[in-house]
Design an enzyme around this catalytic site. Structure first.
Site, PDB file in Angstrom:
ATOM      1  N   LYS A  47       7.253  -2.742 -31.828  1.00 50.93           N
ATOM      2  CA  LYS A  47       6.322  -3.852 -31.993  1.00 50.93           C
ATOM      3  C   LYS A  47       4.927  -3.322 -31.755  1.00 50.93           C
ATOM      4  O   LYS A  47       4.612  -2.824 -30.669  1.00 50.93           O
ATOM      5  CB  LYS A  47       6.666  -4.960 -30.999  1.00 50.93           C
ATOM      6  CG  LYS A  47       5.786  -6.193 -31.088  1.00 50.93           C
ATOM      7  CD  LYS A  47       6.285  -7.245 -30.095  1.00 50.93           C
ATOM      8  CE  LYS A  47       5.492  -8.532 -30.188  1.00 50.93           C
ATOM      9  NZ  LYS A  47       6.017  -9.572 -29.255  1.00 50.93           N
ATOM     10  N   ASP A  60      11.622 -20.567 -27.092  1.00 55.70           N
ATOM     11  CA  ASP A  60      11.401 -20.342 -28.523  1.00 55.70           C
ATOM     12  C   ASP A  60      12.685 -19.847 -29.195  1.00 55.70           C
ATOM     13  O   ASP A  60      12.664 -18.899 -29.978  1.00 55.70           O
ATOM     14  CB  ASP A  60      10.263 -19.341 -28.733  1.00 55.70           C
ATOM     15  CG  ASP A  60       9.691 -19.407 -30.155  1.00 55.70           C
ATOM     16  OD1 ASP A  60       9.933 -20.413 -30.847  1.00 55.70           O
ATOM     17  OD2 ASP A  60       9.014 -18.449 -30.568  1.00 55.70           O
TER      18      ASP A  60
END
Length: 203
Positions: A3, A93
């Site tokens: 990432k 989430d």
């Protein structure tokens, strides 16, 4: 899997909160943080590699996901959530894109697949964390949609239920276009909640 994010004070603060949570987790159904590489202009975070997420899985599946495969996926996802909740962490989430899968070869097919929960950017380390923006709209619980003051584990459980239905039907369960439409779709299918339920969720 890497990432990569551009370095800035705001990004670094958000990322450090996520990494603080991720670095302290150790469970077979939670993604493993391996390394953090900080440069002058960017920050790279290295996680263990997984093949695809659940959205990619069911959109590429011609035959769909059968009940036994669904049980395998949901069981491991629930184990991951149970681990987080036992450590007083709310993910906030849960959605198909944040649940990864490695398909294992063999006669069992997806029944032998490995599931891992990812992305702790919105996670909070307290059962009663203050609520701000949480979850993609289609997976938000009614309590969250009406602006409950505190986040609890119910928002993760509700979201996982939405994911389960989506995997089974190959379509989102509550694809609301806005908050009002989202609540309307939930109440149409599940029935209107009572005032007592609202008060419990908002206290």
């Amino acid at each position: 899997a890497i990432k990569e994010m551009k370095n800035s004070d705001e990004i670094e603060e958000l990322l450090m909160r996520e990494l603080k949570i991720a670095s302290g987790l150790d469970h077979p159904n939670i993604i493993k943080l391996k390394e953090i590489i900080k440069g002058h202009r960017d920050i790279r975070v290295v996680f263990e590699y997984m093949e695809e997420n659940l959205l990619e899985l069911y959109t590429s599946s011609r035959r769909g996901i059968n009940e036994h495969q669904l049980r395998c996926i949901l069981y491991q996802s629930a184990l991951g959530l149970e681990y987080l909740h036992s450590r007083r962490i709310i993910h906030r989430d849960i959605k198909p894109e944040n649940i990864l899968i490695n398909r294992k070869t063999g006669n069992d097919g997806l029944n032998a697949a490995l599931i891992k929960i990812i992305d702790f950017g919105l996670a909070k380390e307290d059962y009663l964390a203050e609520t701000d923006y949480v979850a993609t709209r289609w997976y938000r619980s009614p309590e969250n949609l009406i602006g409950m003051k505190k986040s609890t584990v119910v928002i993760d459980i509700f979201a996982l239920g939405c994911v389960a239905a989506e995997l089974f039907t190959l379509a989102p369960l509550f694809p609301g276009t806005n908050t009002i439409d989202q609540l309307s779709k939930i109440f149409t299918l599940l029935g209107t909640t009572t005032l007592e339920d609202w008060s419990k969720g908002c206290n």
